[in-house]
Design an enzyme around this catalytic site. Structure first.
Site, PDB file in Angstrom:
ATOM      1  N   TRP A 131     -56.740  -0.029   1.195  1.00  0.00           N
ATOM      2  CA  TRP A 131     -56.571  -1.288   2.015  1.00  0.00           C
ATOM      3  C   TRP A 131     -55.768  -0.930   3.357  1.00  0.00           C
ATOM      4  O   TRP A 131     -54.898  -0.314   3.403  1.00  0.00           O
ATOM      5  CB  TRP A 131     -55.858  -2.316   1.243  1.00  0.00           C
ATOM      6  N   ASP A 212     -51.783  -2.522  -7.451  1.00  0.00           N
ATOM      7  CA  ASP A 212     -52.062  -3.704  -6.711  1.00  0.00           C
ATOM      8  C   ASP A 212     -53.074  -4.417  -7.161  1.00  0.00           C
ATOM      9  O   ASP A 212     -54.305  -3.876  -7.562  1.00  0.00           O
ATOM     10  CB  ASP A 212     -52.656  -3.152  -5.444  1.00  0.00           C
ATOM     11  N   LYS A 247     -57.004 -14.983  -4.230  1.00  0.00           N
ATOM     12  CA  LYS A 247     -58.630 -14.831  -4.224  1.00  0.00           C
ATOM     13  C   LYS A 247     -58.781 -15.599  -5.649  1.00  0.00           C
ATOM     14  O   LYS A 247     -59.868 -16.356  -5.475  1.00  0.00           O
ATOM     15  CB  LYS A 247     -59.141 -13.354  -4.480  1.00  0.00           C
TER      16      LYS A 247
HETATM   17  C1  LMR Z   1     -58.538  -8.123   3.127  1.00  0.00           C
HETATM   18  O1  LMR Z   1     -58.449  -6.868   2.812  1.00  0.00           O
HETATM   19  O2  LMR Z   1     -59.690  -8.427   3.838  1.00  0.00           O
HETATM   20  C2  LMR Z   1     -57.732  -9.269   2.647  1.00  0.00           C
HETATM   21  O3  LMR Z   1     -57.053  -8.937   1.647  1.00  0.00           O
HETATM   22  C3  LMR Z   1     -57.040 -10.010   3.589  1.00  0.00           C
HETATM   23  C4  LMR Z   1     -55.856  -8.920   4.464  1.00  0.00           C
HETATM   24  O4  LMR Z   1     -55.109  -9.670   4.564  1.00  0.00           O
HETATM   25  O5  LMR Z   1     -56.295  -8.073   4.919  1.00  0.00           O
END
Ligand code: LMR
Length: 402
Positions: A131, A212, A247
């Site tokens: 992420w 996570d 989510k």
């Molecule tokens: C994403 O990955 O799009 C979501 O988790 C929103 C974010 O805060 O990045």
């Protein structure tokens, strides 16, 4: 003069890109950016179950006084059970604690602050890729970051042998962050056998595993998506999990999460909790109440809970269906590239395999926005935008690939 040496920094790759999208004047632009569920009409609705819980709270809530530093005790107990299941031995033995946090990101940051306070030399190992915000969170807490091999762009699978060799060399005391399910951004998860192997390896090594867990219920089901943590907890008593209700309850802007920690012994868990409370107090003092109150109400009232389960199954099902529709439509429009791997990915995201150049061309020439990594939010696809997205991708691919 104050601030004169502050330098400009680029926008966040996810939320910042969404701001850029909003300013794009094109009427037919398409937003495949942020990980937010959307229904067939492109809306992010409030779940009926959440509405019912809010109605109940409106009629029954008695006070808006502060929560304690660790948030609502009832909510934390419920989250522990979502993560590990009812009646888990670790919970019964008093080895599991949870602290309510402002969203899953708040849980990640709280853990990061705690880790840095208690072991500033510990490195955190993240998947490659991960992420976009992970490195930002851990960097701001002061932790050093490393990346373990994960996604194989050639096979669209996992570099499992490389991952295992890497884990064998992780120094004692370091922390390894795994996505418990619905890997963000790739949608590519470890399978059950692979999780078992990692769990066995972790029990022999002395690195701390941190999950996570932001997408429980969005991959297969609440139970199946918790497989990794539950298998891990059979052999390893100590681990952490950053949990998000954003989510699975679709309460994104209520910032509702929790940090769950499991320790070898109850007194260890208690001590960790005392440190986490210190970090939370020094950061945001105590968490916002509403989202946790909603989740608690949904989970406690049987009729609302069963409605929520149905709504979650429907969200998850729509995403799965759209994976197949997306792949079929790309093929029907003449894509020479085989996108069938997308149907095997889990959760909201698909790592599309489109290059930076292709992503930029889609954004600039067609108004189709996705992350620079090629990550697409599958839940954003619907019957209004599907053709436009697919024809644009096919056009861009045929430009470059003939
Ligand atoms: C994403 O990955 O799009 C979501 O988790 C929103 C974010 O805060 O990045």
């Amino acid at each position: 003069m104050f601030f004169k040496d502050v330098v400009w920094t680029p926008d966040d790759p996810i939320l910042g890109l969404f701001d850029i999208f909003k300013k794009d004047p094109r009427q037919d632009k398409v937003n495949l950016i942020v990980g937010v569920y959307k229904d067939a009409e492109g809306n992010t609705p409030i779940l009926e179950s959440v509405k019912l819980a809010e109605k109940y709270l409106f009629e029954n809530e008695k006070s808006k006084a502060y929560l304690g530093i660790s948030g609502s005790v009832e909510y934390c107990e419920l989250v522990k059970r979502l993560v590990l299941g009812n009646d888990h031995d670790l919970i019964k033995e008093g080895c599991v604690e949870a602290i309510q946090t402002p969203g899953g990101s708040g849980a990640l940051r709280l853990a990061a602050d705690f880790l840095y306070e208690n072991n500033p030399k510990a490195k955190i190992h993240l998947s490659d890729p991960t992420w976009d915000n992970h490195a930002n969170v851990f960097h701001h807490a002061g932790l050093e970051i490393a990346y373990y091999p994960y996604y194989d762009t050639e096979t669209k699978g996992i570099k499992f042998d490389e991952l295992i060799s890497y884990l064998k060399k992780v120094p004692n005391g370091d922390v390894v962050l795994f996505h418990a399910c619905c890997h963000n951004p790739t949608g590519t998860d470890l399978n059950e056998e692979q999780w078992k192997e990692i769990s066995r390896l972790s029990s022999k090594k002395k690195f701390l595993v941190f999950f996570d867990f932001a997408y429980q219920g969005m991959g297969d089901s609440m139970e199946e998506d918790s497989f990794a943590i539950r298998i891990f907890a059979e052999e390893n008593r100590a681990f952490m999990a950053a949990y998000s209700c954003s989510k699975n309850f679709a309460i994104y802007n209520e910032r509702t999460g929790a940090l769950v920690i499991s320790a070898e012994k109850p007194e260890h868990a208690r001590n960790v909790m005392s440190q986490l409370k210190l970090c939370a107090r020094g950061n945001y003092s105590n968490p916002p109440s509403h989202g946790a109150a909603v989740v608690t109400t949904v989970l406690k009232i049987p009729e609302i809970r069963s409605l929520w389960k149905q709504e979650l199954i429907a969200m998850c099902g729509r995403i799965k269906t759209y994976r197949q529709i997306f792949v079929d439509t790309l093929k029907n429009y003449g894509s020479k590239r085989d996108f069938s791997f997308i149907t095997k990915q889990k959760g909201m995201f698909s790592y599309s395999s489109l290059s930076h150049e292709q992503v930029m061309k889609l954004r600039e020439d067609y108004g189709v926005y996705m992350l620079l990594s090629g990550r697409i939010n599958i839940a954003s696809l619907n019957h209004h935008n599907l053709d436009r997205v697919c024809t644009s991708i096919v056009d861009v691919l045929s430009d470059g690939e003939g």
